[in-house]
Design a protein around this motif. Structure first.
Motif, mmCIF file in Angstrom:
data_model
loop_
_atom_site.group_PDB
_atom_site.id
_atom_site.type_symbol
_atom_site.label_atom_id
_atom_site.label_comp_id
_atom_site.label_asym_id
_atom_site.label_seq_id
_atom_site.Cartn_x
_atom_site.Cartn_y
_atom_site.Cartn_z
ATOM 1 N N VAL A 301 0.832 -1.201 0.000
ATOM 2 C CA VAL A 301 0.000 0.000 0.000
ATOM 3 C C VAL A 301 0.865 1.249 0.000
ATOM 4 C CG1 VAL A 301 -1.680 1.312 1.345
ATOM 5 C CG2 VAL A 301 -1.941 -1.161 1.102
ATOM 6 N N GLU A 302 1.923 1.255 0.800
ATOM 7 C CA GLU A 302 2.815 2.413 0.833
ATOM 8 C C GLU A 302 3.482 2.626 -0.521
ATOM 9 O OE1 GLU A 302 5.483 1.559 3.975
ATOM 10 O OE2 GLU A 302 4.110 2.176 5.582
ATOM 11 N N SER A 303 3.896 1.542 -1.160
ATOM 12 C CA SER A 303 4.516 1.667 -2.484
ATOM 13 C C SER A 303 3.512 2.204 -3.510
ATOM 14 C CB SER A 303 5.061 0.311 -2.923
ATOM 15 O OG SER A 303 5.592 0.369 -4.222
ATOM 16 N N ALA A 304 2.274 1.701 -3.447
ATOM 17 C CA ALA A 304 1.250 2.186 -4.379
ATOM 18 C C ALA A 304 0.942 3.657 -4.132
ATOM 19 C CB ALA A 304 -0.013 1.343 -4.236
ATOM 20 N N CYS A 305 0.887 4.076 -2.866
ATOM 21 C CA CYS A 305 0.639 5.490 -2.540
ATOM 22 C C CYS A 305 1.771 6.369 -3.046
ATOM 23 C CB CYS A 305 0.455 5.654 -1.038
ATOM 24 S SG CYS A 305 -1.074 4.942 -0.394
ATOM 25 N N GLN A 306 3.019 5.892 -2.906
ATOM 26 C CA GLN A 306 4.161 6.664 -3.384
ATOM 27 C C GLN A 306 4.114 6.819 -4.898
ATOM 28 O OE1 GLN A 306 6.362 8.268 -1.584
ATOM 29 N NE2 GLN A 306 7.427 9.037 -3.412
ATOM 30 N N GLU A 307 3.768 5.756 -5.599
ATOM 31 C CA GLU A 307 3.652 5.847 -7.049
ATOM 32 C C GLU A 307 2.532 6.803 -7.455
ATOM 33 O OE1 GLU A 307 3.138 1.944 -8.513
ATOM 34 O OE2 GLU A 307 5.183 1.271 -8.017
ATOM 35 N N LEU A 308 1.428 6.781 -6.710
ATOM 36 C CA LEU A 308 0.318 7.681 -7.007
ATOM 37 C C LEU A 308 0.709 9.132 -6.788
ATOM 38 C CD1 LEU A 308 -2.649 8.060 -7.751
ATOM 39 C CD2 LEU A 308 -3.235 7.731 -5.342
ATOM 40 N N GLU A 310 3.722 10.380 -7.068
ATOM 41 C CA GLU A 310 4.611 10.760 -8.160
ATOM 42 C C GLU A 310 3.825 11.053 -9.431
ATOM 43 O OE1 GLU A 310 7.378 7.621 -8.530
ATOM 44 O OE2 GLU A 310 8.445 8.067 -6.659
ATOM 45 N N VAL A 311 2.788 10.246 -9.698
ATOM 46 C CA VAL A 311 1.965 10.480 -10.889
ATOM 47 C C VAL A 311 1.224 11.810 -10.775
ATOM 48 C CG1 VAL A 311 -0.031 9.653 -12.186
ATOM 49 C CG2 VAL A 311 1.742 8.049 -11.468
ATOM 50 N N LEU A 312 0.661 12.094 -9.582
ATOM 51 C CA LEU A 312 -0.058 13.345 -9.383
ATOM 52 C C LEU A 312 0.866 14.548 -9.509
ATOM 53 C CD1 LEU A 312 -2.434 12.379 -6.424
ATOM 54 C CD2 LEU A 312 -3.024 12.706 -8.832
ATOM 55 N N GLU A 313 2.069 14.428 -8.975
ATOM 56 C CA GLU A 313 3.037 15.517 -9.102
ATOM 57 C C GLU A 313 3.390 15.759 -10.560
ATOM 58 O OE1 GLU A 313 6.313 14.404 -6.707
ATOM 59 O OE2 GLU A 313 5.396 15.036 -4.804
ATOM 60 N N HIS A 314 3.529 14.706 -11.317
ATOM 61 C CA HIS A 314 3.847 14.848 -12.740
ATOM 62 C C HIS A 314 2.694 15.514 -13.487
ATOM 63 C CE1 HIS A 314 5.613 13.928 -16.626
ATOM 64 N NE2 HIS A 314 4.457 13.372 -16.993
ATOM 65 N N LEU A 315 1.462 15.105 -13.188
ATOM 66 C CA LEU A 315 0.303 15.705 -13.852
ATOM 67 C C LEU A 315 0.126 17.159 -13.452
ATOM 68 C CD1 LEU A 315 -2.279 12.778 -13.567
ATOM 69 C CD2 LEU A 315 -0.973 13.474 -15.581
ATOM 70 N N THR A 316 0.350 17.459 -12.185
ATOM 71 C CA THR A 316 0.234 18.839 -11.712
ATOM 72 C C THR A 316 1.270 19.734 -12.362
ATOM 73 O OG1 THR A 316 -0.600 18.038 -9.597
ATOM 74 C CG2 THR A 316 0.198 20.311 -9.672
ATOM 75 N N ALA A 317 2.474 19.236 -12.476
ATOM 76 C CA ALA A 317 3.521 20.020 -13.132
ATOM 77 C C ALA A 317 3.168 20.278 -14.587
ATOM 78 C CB ALA A 317 4.864 19.292 -13.022
ATOM 79 N N GLY A 318 2.519 19.306 -15.227
ATOM 80 C CA GLY A 318 2.114 19.502 -16.617
ATOM 81 C C GLY A 318 0.993 20.516 -16.759
ATOM 82 N N ASP A 319 0.054 20.573 -15.799
ATOM 83 C CA ASP A 319 -1.042 21.544 -15.878
ATOM 84 C C ASP A 319 -0.587 22.956 -15.605
ATOM 85 O OD1 ASP A 319 -2.743 19.507 -16.453
ATOM 86 O OD2 ASP A 319 -3.411 19.207 -14.378
#
Length: 334
Positions: A301-308, A310-319
């Motif tokens: 669960v911690e690994s999945a949360c960390q990946e999530l 990172e994905v959100l940070e990448h999407l936010t940086a793109g917006d």
């Protein structure tokens, strides 16, 4: 398409490796058998061992090396029989029974997807109910049946002796097999702080367990906090090593008829010892499996949360990036 054939040198190496593995299994089985024969109990005139380590060695070897090393188990059984009795035709049936039981245990465990790291509760349950309690019915049934058939045991004594034999074989799987599987997969080294705690736990076990198993006051319950401590802090490795040491000390006390086993009949000693060893092994194995499964789930669960994240940070940086300049829209009145 031409078939690929191994070179004679590679075939020779594989044959030599297989022979070494078979001989190693036989030697380990024989050594475990000699250790098991050092302490014995008598029920209905039949001598049996409260814990039969070779069954645990056999199941572990089959899980590690594969079913192909089964001749090593047969050879080990034969060597043990030669040290305690003269070999007779019926003795070969005992060899078959003691070989067939761990083979069936391995087959059943593979059928349910057993993993040798014992990191899931289902693996612990499979080892208990399939590898130990079910498969060992074969060896105990054949062994006691031969005693009755050869007029070395009364038919009325079949069930008490069968129960004692069965529990002894099952205890070998419950206690010895997990320890050997852990030693085979051991890779990580403990940090200094954990080593200090491990040494402290070992010293306390060395002091408390002999006291609990030899004290005239019934204080066997004192070992359970140690099992829980070992399981919580060191998972399966700590709890099973603690259970192995406690089981050996309890067996020594029972065969010496001291402590909580004093002033008991032979049947009462057998029942009390096997009940204690069984509940202790089940507690250590299943509690450790539950703890390891929960920790693995938490890590996932911690690994999945960390990946999530990172994905959100990448999407936010793109917006947040500025929109590209469009010359056609300059000066346009929207």
């Amino acid at each position: 398409m031409a078939a690929v054939v191994g070179t004679p040198e590679s075939e020779l190496r594989r044959t030599a490796l297989y022979a070494v593995q078979v001989l190693a299994v036989a030697v380990c089985y024989y050594g475990a058998g000699r250790l098991g024969l050092m302490r014995q109990l008598t029920v209905e005139g039949a001598v049996f061992t409260p814990i039969w380590p070779p069954t645990g060695v056999a199941v572990a070897c089959l899980l590690i090396f594969g079913l192909r090393v089964w001749p090593g188990i047969s050879l080990g059984v034969l060597l043990v029989l030669l040290t305690i009795t003269t070999l007779r035709p019926l003795g070969l049936v005992t060899v078959v029974g003691n070989t067939l039981a761990p083979v069936c245990a391995c087959l059943m465990l593979r059928k349910v997807g057993f993993r040798t790291d014992l990191a899931r509760l289902r693996d612990g349950l499979a080892l208990v109910f399939l590898g130990a309690l079910t498969a060992m019915l074969i060896s105990s049934g054949i062994g006691v049946g031969l005693l009755v058939y050869g007029d070395r045991l009364d038919a009325d004594s079949f069930w008490p002796v069968f129960l004692a034999w069965w529990v002894g074989d099952a205890m070998g799987v419950l206690i010895v097999t997990p320890v050997l599987l852990l030693l085979h997969r051991a890779q990580r080294a403990l940090h200094l702080a954990r080593w200090k705690e491990a040494v402290g736990l070992a010293l306390i076990c060395l002091a408390v367990v002999p006291l609990a198993t030899r004290s005239p006051v019934s204080v066997l319950f004192l070992v359970y906090p140690l099992l829980i401590w070992a399981a919580l802090r060191f998972e399966l490795a700590g709890s099973m090593l603690c259970a192995l040491f406690t089981s050996v000390m309890a067996t020594l006390a029972a065969t010496d008829h001291v402590g909580p086993f004093a002033r008991l009949t032979r049947v009462e000693v057998m029942v009390k010892l096997q009940a204690f060893n069984g509940t202790m092994a089940l507690t250590a194995l299943l509690l450790s499996a539950v703890i390891m499964e929960q920790r693995n789930t938490r890590r996932s669960v911690e690994s999945a949360c960390q990946e999530l994240v990172e994905v959100l940070e990448h999407l936010t940086a793109g917006d947040n990036r500025p929109a590209p300049y469009d010359p056609l829209s300059y000066g346009r009145d929207d």
